[in-house]
Design an enzyme around this catalytic site. Structure first.
Site, PDB file in Angstrom:
ATOM      1  N   GLY A 252     -28.866  32.490  23.502  1.00 44.52           N
ATOM      2  CA  GLY A 252     -29.008  31.642  21.925  1.00 44.52           C
ATOM      3  C   GLY A 252     -28.286  30.694  20.802  1.00 44.52           C
ATOM      4  O   GLY A 252     -28.494  30.104  20.101  1.00 44.52           O
ATOM      5  N   GLU A 294     -25.145  35.104  28.329  1.00 47.25           N
ATOM      6  CA  GLU A 294     -26.712  34.698  29.324  1.00 47.25           C
ATOM      7  C   GLU A 294     -26.719  33.074  28.704  1.00 47.25           C
ATOM      8  O   GLU A 294     -28.039  32.928  27.303  1.00 47.25           O
ATOM      9  CB  GLU A 294     -27.263  35.992  29.282  1.00 47.25           C
ATOM     10  CG  GLU A 294     -27.285  37.231  29.813  1.00 47.25           C
ATOM     11  CD  GLU A 294     -28.355  38.220  29.844  1.00 47.25           C
ATOM     12  OE1 GLU A 294     -28.308  38.830  30.502  1.00 47.25           O
ATOM     13  OE2 GLU A 294     -29.400  37.654  28.728  1.00 47.25           O
ATOM     14  N   PRO A 295     -25.852  32.165  28.106  1.00 46.90           N
ATOM     15  CA  PRO A 295     -26.356  30.976  27.857  1.00 46.90           C
ATOM     16  C   PRO A 295     -27.830  30.202  28.822  1.00 46.90           C
ATOM     17  O   PRO A 295     -27.328  30.066  30.435  1.00 46.90           O
ATOM     18  CB  PRO A 295     -24.808  30.078  27.488  1.00 46.90           C
ATOM     19  CG  PRO A 295     -24.074  30.713  28.919  1.00 46.90           C
ATOM     20  CD  PRO A 295     -24.854  31.842  29.057  1.00 46.90           C
ATOM     21  N   ARG A 297     -30.519  27.286  27.416  1.00 47.20           N
ATOM     22  CA  ARG A 297     -30.134  26.397  26.728  1.00 47.20           C
ATOM     23  C   ARG A 297     -28.720  25.071  26.460  1.00 47.20           C
ATOM     24  O   ARG A 297     -29.312  24.352  26.877  1.00 47.20           O
ATOM     25  CB  ARG A 297     -30.578  26.190  25.497  1.00 47.20           C
ATOM     26  CG  ARG A 297     -31.242  25.311  24.585  1.00 47.20           C
ATOM     27  CD  ARG A 297     -31.225  25.502  23.353  1.00 47.20           C
ATOM     28  NE  ARG A 297     -31.839  26.328  22.977  1.00 47.20           N
ATOM     29  CZ  ARG A 297     -33.474  25.818  23.079  1.00 47.20           C
ATOM     30  NH1 ARG A 297     -34.152  25.194  22.946  1.00 47.20           N
ATOM     31  NH2 ARG A 297     -34.139  27.112  22.727  1.00 47.20           N
ATOM     32  N   ARG A 334     -42.851  21.323  24.098  1.00 46.79           N
ATOM     33  CA  ARG A 334     -42.071  21.440  22.875  1.00 46.79           C
ATOM     34  C   ARG A 334     -42.251  21.451  21.756  1.00 46.79           C
ATOM     35  O   ARG A 334     -41.789  22.152  19.948  1.00 46.79           O
ATOM     36  CB  ARG A 334     -40.550  22.141  23.130  1.00 46.79           C
ATOM     37  CG  ARG A 334     -39.544  22.404  24.252  1.00 46.79           C
ATOM     38  CD  ARG A 334     -38.276  22.640  24.826  1.00 46.79           C
ATOM     39  NE  ARG A 334     -37.636  23.758  23.271  1.00 46.79           N
ATOM     40  CZ  ARG A 334     -37.560  22.930  22.837  1.00 46.79           C
ATOM     41  NH1 ARG A 334     -37.357  21.797  21.748  1.00 46.79           N
ATOM     42  NH2 ARG A 334     -36.420  23.721  21.526  1.00 46.79           N
ATOM     43  N   TYR A 338     -43.606  24.461  18.919  1.00 45.05           N
ATOM     44  CA  TYR A 338     -42.500  24.500  17.806  1.00 45.05           C
ATOM     45  C   TYR A 338     -41.834  23.639  17.213  1.00 45.05           C
ATOM     46  O   TYR A 338     -41.665  23.738  16.655  1.00 45.05           O
ATOM     47  CB  TYR A 338     -40.922  24.967  18.584  1.00 45.05           C
ATOM     48  CG  TYR A 338     -41.355  25.415  19.959  1.00 45.05           C
ATOM     49  CD1 TYR A 338     -41.472  26.957  19.966  1.00 45.05           C
ATOM     50  CD2 TYR A 338     -40.291  25.198  20.732  1.00 45.05           C
ATOM     51  CE1 TYR A 338     -41.273  27.757  21.471  1.00 45.05           C
ATOM     52  CE2 TYR A 338     -40.565  25.781  22.234  1.00 45.05           C
ATOM     53  CZ  TYR A 338     -40.849  27.848  21.975  1.00 45.05           C
ATOM     54  OH  TYR A 338     -40.865  28.557  23.207  1.00 45.05           O
ATOM     55  N   CYS A 365     -56.157  14.616  26.826  1.00 42.93           N
ATOM     56  CA  CYS A 365     -57.083  14.570  26.019  1.00 42.93           C
ATOM     57  C   CYS A 365     -56.800  15.493  24.784  1.00 42.93           C
ATOM     58  O   CYS A 365     -57.866  16.866  24.941  1.00 42.93           O
ATOM     59  CB  CYS A 365     -58.019  15.008  26.938  1.00 42.93           C
ATOM     60  SG  CYS A 365     -59.550  14.130  26.267  1.00 42.93           S
ATOM     61  N   GLU A 366     -55.943  15.463  24.292  1.00 45.27           N
ATOM     62  CA  GLU A 366     -55.759  16.695  22.852  1.00 45.27           C
ATOM     63  C   GLU A 366     -55.134  15.544  22.151  1.00 45.27           C
ATOM     64  O   GLU A 366     -53.491  15.159  21.868  1.00 45.27           O
ATOM     65  CB  GLU A 366     -54.661  17.757  23.917  1.00 45.27           C
ATOM     66  CG  GLU A 366     -54.859  18.647  22.701  1.00 45.27           C
ATOM     67  CD  GLU A 366     -54.990  19.524  23.428  1.00 45.27           C
ATOM     68  OE1 GLU A 366     -55.332  20.179  24.593  1.00 45.27           O
ATOM     69  OE2 GLU A 366     -53.973  21.536  22.982  1.00 45.27           O
ATOM     70  N   TYR A 394     -35.827  24.397  29.133  1.00 45.83           N
ATOM     71  CA  TYR A 394     -36.793  24.246  28.546  1.00 45.83           C
ATOM     72  C   TYR A 394     -37.982  22.919  28.702  1.00 45.83           C
ATOM     73  O   TYR A 394     -38.863  23.667  27.758  1.00 45.83           O
ATOM     74  CB  TYR A 394     -37.183  24.843  27.543  1.00 45.83           C
ATOM     75  CG  TYR A 394     -36.512  26.730  27.592  1.00 45.83           C
ATOM     76  CD1 TYR A 394     -36.892  27.528  27.503  1.00 45.83           C
ATOM     77  CD2 TYR A 394     -34.867  26.523  26.324  1.00 45.83           C
ATOM     78  CE1 TYR A 394     -35.705  28.584  27.879  1.00 45.83           C
ATOM     79  CE2 TYR A 394     -34.068  27.392  26.806  1.00 45.83           C
ATOM     80  CZ  TYR A 394     -34.752  28.715  27.504  1.00 45.83           C
ATOM     81  OH  TYR A 394     -33.480  29.738  27.152  1.00 45.83           O
TER      82      TYR A 394
HETATM   83  N1  LLP Z   1     -31.211  35.813  28.015  1.00 53.23           N
HETATM   84  C1  LLP Z   1     -32.296  36.197  27.696  1.00 53.23           C
HETATM   85  C2  LLP Z   1     -33.196  37.749  27.275  1.00 53.23           C
HETATM   86  C3  LLP Z   1     -33.419  35.798  27.094  1.00 53.23           C
HETATM   87  O1  LLP Z   1     -34.710  35.835  26.548  1.00 53.23           O
HETATM   88  C4  LLP Z   1     -33.192  34.236  26.598  1.00 53.23           C
HETATM   89  C5  LLP Z   1     -34.119  33.337  26.641  1.00 53.23           C
HETATM   90  C6  LLP Z   1     -32.132  33.889  27.153  1.00 53.23           C
HETATM   91  C7  LLP Z   1     -30.691  34.797  27.476  1.00 53.23           C
HETATM   92  C8  LLP Z   1     -31.305  31.694  27.230  1.00 53.23           C
HETATM   93  O2  LLP Z   1     -31.591  32.030  25.726  1.00 53.23           O
HETATM   94  P1  LLP Z   1     -30.771  30.664  25.223  1.00 53.23           P
HETATM   95  O3  LLP Z   1     -29.315  29.928  25.012  1.00 53.23           O
HETATM   96  O4  LLP Z   1     -31.429  29.874  26.601  1.00 53.23           O
HETATM   97  O5  LLP Z   1     -31.220  30.420  24.048  1.00 53.23           O
HETATM   98  N2  LLP Z   1     -38.856  28.492  25.353  1.00 53.23           N
HETATM   99  C9  LLP Z   1     -37.821  28.383  24.401  1.00 53.23           C
HETATM  100  C10 LLP Z   1     -36.788  29.155  24.018  1.00 53.23           C
HETATM  101  C11 LLP Z   1     -37.176  30.784  25.100  1.00 53.23           C
HETATM  102  C12 LLP Z   1     -36.023  31.524  24.886  1.00 53.23           C
HETATM  103  C13 LLP Z   1     -36.087  33.170  25.684  1.00 53.23           C
HETATM  104  N3  LLP Z   1     -34.898  33.667  26.525  1.00 53.23           N
HETATM  105  C14 LLP Z   1     -37.647  26.750  24.002  1.00 53.23           C
HETATM  106  O6  LLP Z   1     -38.234  26.464  24.447  1.00 53.23           O
HETATM  107  O7  LLP Z   1     -37.371  26.755  22.811  1.00 53.23           O
END
Ligand code: LLP
Length: 436
Positions: A252, A294-295, A297, A334, A338, A365-366, A394
């Protein structure tokens, strides 16, 4: 050379062209065409190392950094995560299969998901995945029965909703009670699930997991989650006599999409988080757990960019200017999903002032197929190359071939120059699954 951009692996060369990992983006386009995803291998590896070093420095290495492969998953990326000594978070049979195809050590894999299918659970057991992060009672029951039938003990963690409200887009916020993910603390559901998992003959409960959301810039919500989770682990210990050994805090961590974004350095996160873990444990008289992060992004996001060819530039006087590119929501949904922020620049004139404000549109086409609105940009002409920065997370992983636009390739720029790690989808690929 001018370092005019606030991303380390991006630069502007003597021709005024944008470079990534030292490679001229116009040369990449010349070689591989558009649309094109390009990623810097050094930037990805450096991020992996920063995380591991932080874990080493502030928590004496008593943990694991697991790359969340949903952010960007392909064999080459799993290989990088393996070589950098990371673990891997997978969330589907497809990601798990990719990990195995890349020779990823299964004991370092965590299998997530709020609705894993029985087939996926069977696959996780067959592959010998290190931790299955169970989301609900149905899954716990199925897993216990499946493990018993195979004569194995399944290692599980439980996904808990810590009730922490992170300040991010509601679609990517997950820690609060109204979420499809995990067991709720407030209702006693989580404690019930822990007891069940501890009693289940074919499950080994290694610890707890939580993930409060994505693209978060504050440290406070993470510290709050740590406190809530450790207090719960203390309660479990008092109620059941079991001190769970592992705490997984999910991912996150926010990244820079636009210059104004100010991501917290990993060291600051780790220093704060490990400080809270240590003080909480002392207070509770609880052993410091093995920590998992769990990084996703923050490992790959800023390391990538997308290159498009500009087609039409449509000036609607008094309304807006549409700059249309040869990709769009198919390769980057995205903004449509979002209203995500991005930085746009003309790749050939990246150092030049951005003198207009435009809407960047895709070719689907949108009407909602936009990549950005009211974004500053140089006066681009049809035929120019447009770069969208920080698209490494993503984008490819969420891409579709909507309108039967083939998905772009991914080029990884490494020490020895660029190489294609995902080839461009072809028109033949698009009909490959069509029957008759
Ligand atoms: N661990 C779990 C259980 C998760 O559900 C996620 C992301 C992560 C780790 C990794 O999170 P990060 O470090 O990447 O923020 N599609 C959306 C983001 C969805 C994230 C889903 N879970 C976007 O494009 O912003």
């Amino acid at each position: 050379m001018t370092a005019a951009l606030p991303w380390d692996h991006l630069d502007i060369n003597e021709l005024g062209h944008l470079t990534i990992g030292g490679a001229d983006t116009l040369a990449l386009v010349e070689e591989y065409g558009t649309p094109l995803y390009a990623m810097s291998e050094e930037a990805i590896r450096e991020n992996c190392r920063l995380y591991r070093r932080s874990m080493e420095r502030f928590y004496q290495g008593r943990g694991m950094v697991a790359y969340a492969s949903k952010a960007f998953c392909c064999k080459a990326m799993c290989t990088i995560a393996r070589e950098e000594g990371l673990g891997l978070d997978v969330v589907s049979a497809g990601e798990l299969y990719t990990a195995r195809a890349a020779g990823f050590p299964m004991e370092r894999v965590l299998f997530h998901g709020n609705n894993k299918t029985p087939e996926e659970l069977a696959m996780a057991l067959e592959y010998g995945v290190g931790r299955i992060v169970a989301d609900n009672l149905t899954e716990l029951g199925t897993l216990n029965a499946m493990a018993a039938a195979r004569g194995v003990i399944a290692p599980v963690m439980l996904r808990i909703k810590p009730g922490v409200d992170a300040h991010t887009h509601s679609f990517i916020r997950t820690g609060q009670i109204d979420s499809k993910f995990g067991f709720a603390l407030e209702t006693g559901e989580a404690l019930g699930a822990v007891k069940l998992a501890l009693e289940a003959k074919s499950l080994r409960l290694t610890g707890l997991h939580c993930h409060i959301g994505s693209q978060i810039f504050e440290i406070e919500p993470f510290c709050h989650a740590v406190t809530v989770m450790l207090e719960f682990m203390g309660l479990i210990c008092r109620e059941t006599g079991t001190a769970l050994a592992e705490l997984n805090l999910g991912g996150g961590f926010g990244i820079r999409y636009i210059a104004e974004n100010d991501p917290v350095p990993y060291d600051r996160y780790m220093e704060k988080i490990s400080g809270v873990v240590k003080s909480c444990c002392t207070k509770l008289g609880f052993p410091e757990p093995f920590l998992i992060l769990e990084p996703g992004r923050s490992i790959v996001g800023a390391a990538g960019l997308t290159l498009y060819r500009v087609g039409e530039v449509k000036v609607i006087p008094g309304v807006r200017t549409y700059v249309s590119v040869d990709g769009g929501m198919g390769d980057n949904p995205r903004y449509a999903l979002y209203h995500a922020d991005y930085t746009f620049t003309a790749a050939a004139r990246a150092g030049e002032a951005k003198t207009q404000v435009v809407t960047v549109a895709g070719k689907c086409c949108e009407s909602g197929d936009l990549l950005g609105e009211n974004v500053p940009l140089q006066e681009v002409k049809p035929g120019e190359v447009l770069a969208v920065l920080a698209t490494g997370a993503y984008n490819y992983s969420m891409a579709s071939s909507y309108n039967r636009n083939p998905r772009p390739p991914v080029v990884l720029v490494g020490e020895n120059g660029p190489r294609v790690i995902v080839r461009r989808e072809s028109l033949e690929d698009l009909v490959a699954n069509d029957m008759g």
